[in-house]
Design an enzyme around this catalytic site. Structure first.
Site, PDB file in Angstrom:
ATOM      1  N   LYS A  61       6.339  21.500   0.876  1.00 58.74           N
ATOM      2  CA  LYS A  61       4.988  21.941   0.530  1.00 58.74           C
ATOM      3  C   LYS A  61       4.985  23.261  -0.218  1.00 58.74           C
ATOM      4  CE  LYS A  61       1.974  19.312   3.461  1.00 58.74           C
ATOM      5  NZ  LYS A  61       0.848  19.258   4.369  1.00 58.74           N
ATOM      6  N   LYS A  72       7.262  10.743   0.400  1.00 54.09           N
ATOM      7  CA  LYS A  72       6.430  10.006   1.338  1.00 54.09           C
ATOM      8  C   LYS A  72       5.019   9.893   0.777  1.00 54.09           C
ATOM      9  CE  LYS A  72       4.221  13.208   4.555  1.00 54.09           C
ATOM     10  NZ  LYS A  72       2.889  12.613   4.502  1.00 54.09           N
ATOM     11  N   LYS A  94      -1.681  12.175   1.689  1.00 51.01           N
ATOM     12  CA  LYS A  94      -3.072  12.253   1.246  1.00 51.01           C
ATOM     13  C   LYS A  94      -3.315  13.427   0.320  1.00 51.01           C
ATOM     14  CE  LYS A  94      -4.543  13.331   5.786  1.00 51.01           C
ATOM     15  NZ  LYS A  94      -3.819  14.542   6.194  1.00 51.01           N
TER      16      LYS A  94
HETATM   17  P1  ATP Z   1      -0.864  16.154   3.889  1.00 45.80           P
HETATM   18  O1  ATP Z   1      -0.312  15.680   2.585  1.00 45.80           O
HETATM   19  O2  ATP Z   1      -2.109  16.961   3.766  1.00 45.80           O
HETATM   20  O3  ATP Z   1       0.178  16.807   4.771  1.00 45.80           O
HETATM   21  P2  ATP Z   1      -0.434  13.676   5.266  1.00 45.80           P
HETATM   22  O4  ATP Z   1      -0.749  12.421   4.563  1.00 45.80           O
HETATM   23  O5  ATP Z   1       0.986  14.090   5.382  1.00 45.80           O
HETATM   24  O6  ATP Z   1      -1.331  14.817   4.631  1.00 45.80           O
HETATM   25  P3  ATP Z   1      -0.988  14.590   7.952  1.00 45.80           P
HETATM   26  O7  ATP Z   1      -2.383  14.940   8.347  1.00 45.80           O
HETATM   27  O8  ATP Z   1      -0.056  15.708   7.638  1.00 45.80           O
HETATM   28  O9  ATP Z   1      -1.059  13.567   6.722  1.00 45.80           O
HETATM   29  O10 ATP Z   1      -0.335  13.713   9.078  1.00 45.80           O
HETATM   30  C1  ATP Z   1      -1.110  12.893   9.953  1.00 45.80           C
HETATM   31  C2  ATP Z   1      -0.221  11.881  10.626  1.00 45.80           C
HETATM   32  O11 ATP Z   1       0.142  10.858   9.689  1.00 45.80           O
HETATM   33  C3  ATP Z   1       1.091  12.439  11.169  1.00 45.80           C
HETATM   34  O12 ATP Z   1       1.372  11.807  12.398  1.00 45.80           O
HETATM   35  C4  ATP Z   1       2.104  12.037  10.138  1.00 45.80           C
HETATM   36  O13 ATP Z   1       3.403  11.912  10.677  1.00 45.80           O
HETATM   37  C5  ATP Z   1       1.554  10.687   9.694  1.00 45.80           C
HETATM   38  N1  ATP Z   1       1.964  10.374   8.336  1.00 45.80           N
HETATM   39  C6  ATP Z   1       1.629  11.041   7.214  1.00 45.80           C
HETATM   40  N2  ATP Z   1       2.162  10.458   6.131  1.00 45.80           N
HETATM   41  C7  ATP Z   1       2.880   9.401   6.585  1.00 45.80           C
HETATM   42  C8  ATP Z   1       3.675   8.405   5.950  1.00 45.80           C
HETATM   43  N3  ATP Z   1       3.836   8.411   4.636  1.00 45.80           N
HETATM   44  N4  ATP Z   1       4.255   7.450   6.717  1.00 45.80           N
HETATM   45  C9  ATP Z   1       4.096   7.438   8.066  1.00 45.80           C
HETATM   46  N5  ATP Z   1       3.344   8.362   8.727  1.00 45.80           N
HETATM   47  C10 ATP Z   1       2.757   9.329   8.006  1.00 45.80           C
HETATM   48 MG    MG Z   2       1.505  15.994   6.278  1.00 45.13          MG
END
Ligand code: ATP
Ligand code: MG
Length: 327
Positions: free
Chosen positions: A113, A194, A197
């Site tokens: 990040k 990965k 969002k």
């Molecule tokens: P950001 O990019 O803002 O970090 P994010 O998509 O990574 O958003 P988070 O809010 O950080 O989402 O994570 C929420 C949950 O979703 C966590 O349990 C994280 O492990 C899971 N998660 C996020 N992205 C993935 C993915 N690509 N595959 C499986 N689990 C995921």
């Molecule tokens: Mg995340």
């Protein structure tokens, strides 16, 4: 009674990765006996990267609606807003003073990040400690997370163990709980990333509320490995393996079942079928989302749980103060 804790950041529109990594596990856990699930909206985590205040407000409400639309039952889960819990930042501070700077710098997510962020805030570095505070302050036994967050839960375990050793038994040692397959859903255009969002590049990201045609387009144009066999091999065929993971996680077919089903088939046929699987899973969520959106007192759910969680965290904070010598 075992306590489960999990949270998602209101940092944008939720993706299929969030669904598979986090929400699906919560849905399963809410049906199990002797478990108490705490599910929170991680708004304090979201601001480690700048969020437009108006959008953040909307995203908080949206995340609550998505939790409900996906099937999380507010009667079976204690759903709350992280920033409503007044002593979480205080707990986090004491933990920060007991966590090595080097340890935080080594976190994979911090490295990722901070490379992407326009401004690297100190919050981005200390974020895993805030996460440890969320986990430890409510005595969580299990923390269901996607594979990308495993390292942070392990850090929370270390912090708890060290703290207990230094000051006396105060924290439970939490355990990460990763989906059976340990799935990390990857970006459809770049399997080395990965699905996130907060990605700026959205072509490879499928959002839970995304319009049907756009979902189909993204799946049909998903990058695929050279060759034509539909087999799971994360090392040599990461792209098709990712699509197999998505397919399997939304149906009751295992990856093995899918390999058999698509033996001799083409990527195009497989992708077409995957479109149907994804679109129909998302349709259910969308319909429920629309339903819940009509309610104007949805935020009441958060209000109702605020006092309960605040009381638990305040008691833990008081105990920490005593142990550390602040009180
Ligand atoms: P950001 O990019 O803002 O970090 P994010 O998509 O990574 O958003 P988070 O809010 O950080 O989402 O994570 C929420 C949950 O979703 C966590 O349990 C994280 O492990 C899971 N998660 C996020 N992205 C993935 C993915 N690509 N595959 C499986 N689990 C995921
Ligand atoms: Mg995340």
């Amino acid at each position: 009674m075992k306590r489960i804790l999990t949270g998602i950041q209101p940092s944008g529109n939720l993706t299929l990765g969030n669904y598979v990594g986090a929400i699906k596990q919560m849905l399963k856990l809410q049906e199990e006996a002797n478990k108490e699930s705490f599910v929170f909206i991680a708004d304090l985590h979201a601001i480690t990267v700048y969020q437009n205040p108006q959008e953040l407000k909307k995203n908080i409400r949206d995340l609550l609606l998505i939790y409900l639309a996906c099937g999380l039952d507010p009667k079976k889960n204690v759903i709350y807003l992280q920033s409503d819990i007044e002593f979480i930042p205080a707990v986090s501070w004491i933990l920060e003073c007991n966590t090595g700077y080097g340890e935080l710098q080594r976190m994979t997510q911090f490295k990722d990040k901070s490379k992407k962020a326009e401004a690297v805030t100190s919050g981005l570095l200390t974020y895993p400690v805030l996460m440890a505070a969320d986990i430890l302050a409510v005595d969580s036994d299990f923390v269901p997370v996607g594979a990308d967050q495993k390292q942070h839960v392990e850090l929370a375990r270390n912090i708890a163990q060290n703290f207990n050793k230094k000051y006396g038994e105060i924290f439970k040692i939490p355990q990460p709980q990763i989906t059976d397959t340990g799935t990390k859903i990857k970006d459809l255009q770049d399997a080395s990333k990965k699905m996130s969002k907060s990605s700026k590049e959205t072509k490879g990201v499928i959002y839970l509320l995304e319009e049907e045609n756009s979902v189909r387009k993204k799946i049909m144009s998903a990058k695929t490995d050279s060759g034509s066999e539909i087999i799971f091999d994360e090392k040599n065929k990461p792209e098709i393996s990712n699509l197999l993971n998505i397919y399997s996680s939304l149906t009751n077919l295992s990856v093995k079942d899918l390999e058999t089903k698509y033996k001799g088939s083409t990527y195009a046929q497989f992708k077409k079928d995957l479109c149907e699987v994804v679109v129909s899973a998302l349709n259910v969520i969308k319909i429920m989302y629309e339903e819940f959106s009509k309610s104007d007192d949805i935020l009441k759910i958060l209000e109702e749980n605020k006092a309960k969680v605040n009381a638990i965290v305040k008691a833990k904070y008081d105990k920490m103060r005593q142990f550390v010598g602040l009180k």
